[in-house]
Design an enzyme around this catalytic site. Structure first.
Site, PDB file in Angstrom:
ATOM      1  N   ASP A  65       0.693   1.303  -9.356  1.00  0.00           N
ATOM      2  CA  ASP A  65       0.334   1.360  -7.935  1.00  0.00           C
ATOM      3  C   ASP A  65      -1.168   1.150  -7.815  1.00  0.00           C
ATOM      4  OD1 ASP A  65       0.054   1.981  -5.213  1.00  0.00           O
ATOM      5  OD2 ASP A  65       0.074   4.144  -5.578  1.00  0.00           O
TER       6      ASP A  65
ATOM      7  N   SER B  30       1.827   9.993  -1.343  1.00  0.00           N
ATOM      8  CA  SER B  30       0.862   9.172  -0.628  1.00  0.00           C
ATOM      9  C   SER B  30      -0.119  10.025   0.174  1.00  0.00           C
ATOM     10  CB  SER B  30       1.607   8.173   0.262  1.00  0.00           C
ATOM     11  OG  SER B  30       0.750   7.158   0.721  1.00  0.00           O
TER      12      SER B  30
ATOM     13  N   HIS C  97       4.099   3.016  -6.259  1.00  0.00           N
ATOM     14  CA  HIS C  97       3.731   4.067  -5.317  1.00  0.00           C
ATOM     15  C   HIS C  97       4.903   4.991  -4.994  1.00  0.00           C
ATOM     16  CE1 HIS C  97       0.973   5.513  -2.160  1.00  0.00           C
ATOM     17  NE2 HIS C  97       2.009   5.545  -1.333  1.00  0.00           N
TER      18      HIS C  97
END
Length: 473
Positions: free
Chosen positions: A378, A168, A437
């Site tokens: 994602d 991330s 994700h």
């Protein structure tokens, strides 16, 4: 400060051995006996900043196994979430009462450091008022934390192969940290980085997000066509949605409306399903809102997704880590406040200075090995963004490496785990089919095989050469 001074003295007297005072002897709630040592304590970042670490030694041959740093993103989210809910050996259930074994923990591959960063995140703290964090200060603080870890905590691991991993917003954290690590002689065995669903370019992320929403069926055709005609001269592929979003125009409102579609889906995994739970806001919504905040997208409904099911068991994690007996076992001072997955204060005042990390990638290319991998469903840090980012680096595809070569996980039907593109200058781009994700959470078996084969420089389709036992739930 007294505790830290005493700790340093103890380490000097003991000849820089593993810090026995940080050894976790009895983790409350365990329903299994760990076959490895693990440590929890603090590293001194500066005279006022103290970062909490949790270090899980490898299941086998820890003295010679690689050392792997894991960083969660946010910015402002705890890497202990990565330990408990993703790739660490301890998972929590039963309203924070039971700890069971994750059979696909990454400490089957090496010794893993989970570092809570910056100050104010998780159990990490500053002894004065919490300072403002920025991309630059986080990179420097993480670097200083590593220096302290290998000098005073575990100097016996200084010469082990070393890798930096995360996901991330670590797409910003890791390249900036890696440039510092690669340039200094303090890390002689620094070998590479592995970044999952990283945010490498904010403009590219938003420019790819709009067509991604449309081609996943989240946006009605009339709205998409309206944006294409009104704002993009009919060319949706080369449209600069990022700039338009920041303009005071009709197009800004139209694009914001488009990005608010699919409100009842999990933006971190479009195909995830689980039972509803109306608990506290999880890391999932926090990260998405933080990225919107960074882009200063006023008028965009940041609450979209706030009622999503908490499949990451974030309530369990928060409850467990705030138990007095757990905090005591992890050597957390009473003065440290309530643990949360993500710090609103850190995120609110965080200073974003990097829209793009191309410069850092070019500095690293050819000097270390790089794995950038993406779950393909994602929408927050999406696959198309990272494909375009890697393509923009101007690398050539390696001879014999097809642009869409499959890699396989043999114990699943169909066996295709994703796709691999190998580039010159030691960069691999890998997709993980059906993951969102949080790849080590969504596809834990494939993630373990992926990281093992990356570190050992093997074909990604090769099965891991050891058995993992099933968890006792």
């Amino acid at each position: 400060m007294y505790r830290c001074a005493l700790l340093t003295l103890t380490l000097i007297v003991s000849g820089f051995a593993a810090p026995t005072e940080d050894l976790v002897n009895d983790l409350p709630g365990l329903n299994f006996q760990p076959a490895f040592e693990h440590y929890s304590g603090y590293v001194n970042v500066s005279s006022t900043k103290f970062f909490h670490y949790w270090f899980t030694k490898a299941y086998s041959n820890p003295d010679t196994s690689p050392v792997i740093l894991w960083l969660n993103g946010g910015p402002g989210c705890s890497s202990v979430v990565g330990l408990i809910e993703e790739l660490g050996p301890f998972h929590v259930k039963d309203n924070g009462q039971t700890v069971y074994e994750n059979p696909y923990s990454w400490n089957h591959v090496g010794n893993v450091i989970f570092l809570e960063s910056p100050a104010g995140v998780g159990f990490s703290y500053a002894s004065d008022s919490d300072p403002l964090a920025s991309d630059e200060t986080v990179a420097e603080d993480n670097y200083q934390a590593l220096l302290y870890f290998f000098k005073y905590k575990f100097p016996e691991y200084r010469d082990n192969d070393f890798y930096i991993t995360g996901e991330s917003y670590s797409g910003i954290y890791i390249p900036m940290l890696a440039v510092k690590v690669a340039a200094k002689p303090n890390f002689p065995a620094f070998k590479g980085v592995a970044i999952g669903n990283g945010i490498y370019s904010f403009p590219l992320n938003y420019n790819t997000m709009v067509p991604l929403f449309y081609y996943h069926g989240l946006v009605r055709n009339s709205l998409y066509s309206d944006v294409a005609t009104t704002c993009c001269n009919g060319n949706t592929y080369n449209c600069d949605y990022y700039t338009l979003l920041h303009s005071e125009t009709e197009c800004s409102d139209k694009i914001k409306l488009l990005l608010q579609q699919g409100a009842d889906l999990d933006p971190y995994n479009l195909y995830s399903t689980c039972y509803l739970d109306n608990g506290a806001t999880s890391q999932r919504n926090f990260i998405r809102n933080a990225l919107f905040r960074k882009s200063n997208l006023k008028g965009l409904d940041n609450s979209i997704g706030s009622g999503l099911p908490l499949c990451a068991q974030s309530n369990n994690t928060e409850i467990y880590l705030n138990r007095a007996d757990v905090r005591n076992a992890l050597h957390i001072p009473d003065s440290v406040g309530h643990w949360t997955e993500c710090s609103n204060d850190v995120a609110l005042y965080y200073q974003y200075t990097h829209n793009d990390v191309s410069k850092e990638f070019h500095t690293l290319l050819g000097n270390i090995r790089i794995l950038t991998y993406n779950g393909d469903v994602d929408t927050v840090c999406n696959l198309a963004m990272n494909m375009e980012f890697v393509a923009s680096l101007g690398l050539s595809i390696k001879d014999g490496s097809e642009n869409s070569a499959e890699w396989y996980y043999n114990y699943e039907t169909p066996r295709v785990a994703g796709f691999v593109t190998k580039y010159t200058q030691n960069l691999d781009f890998v997709t993980v089919r059906g993951s969102g994700h949080f790849v080590p959470q969504d596809k834990p078996r494939e993630a373990l095989q992926l990281i093992y084969n990356f570190i050992h420089n093997r074909d990604y389709s090769l099965p891991i050469p050891f058995q993992v036992r099933r968890a006792v739930l």
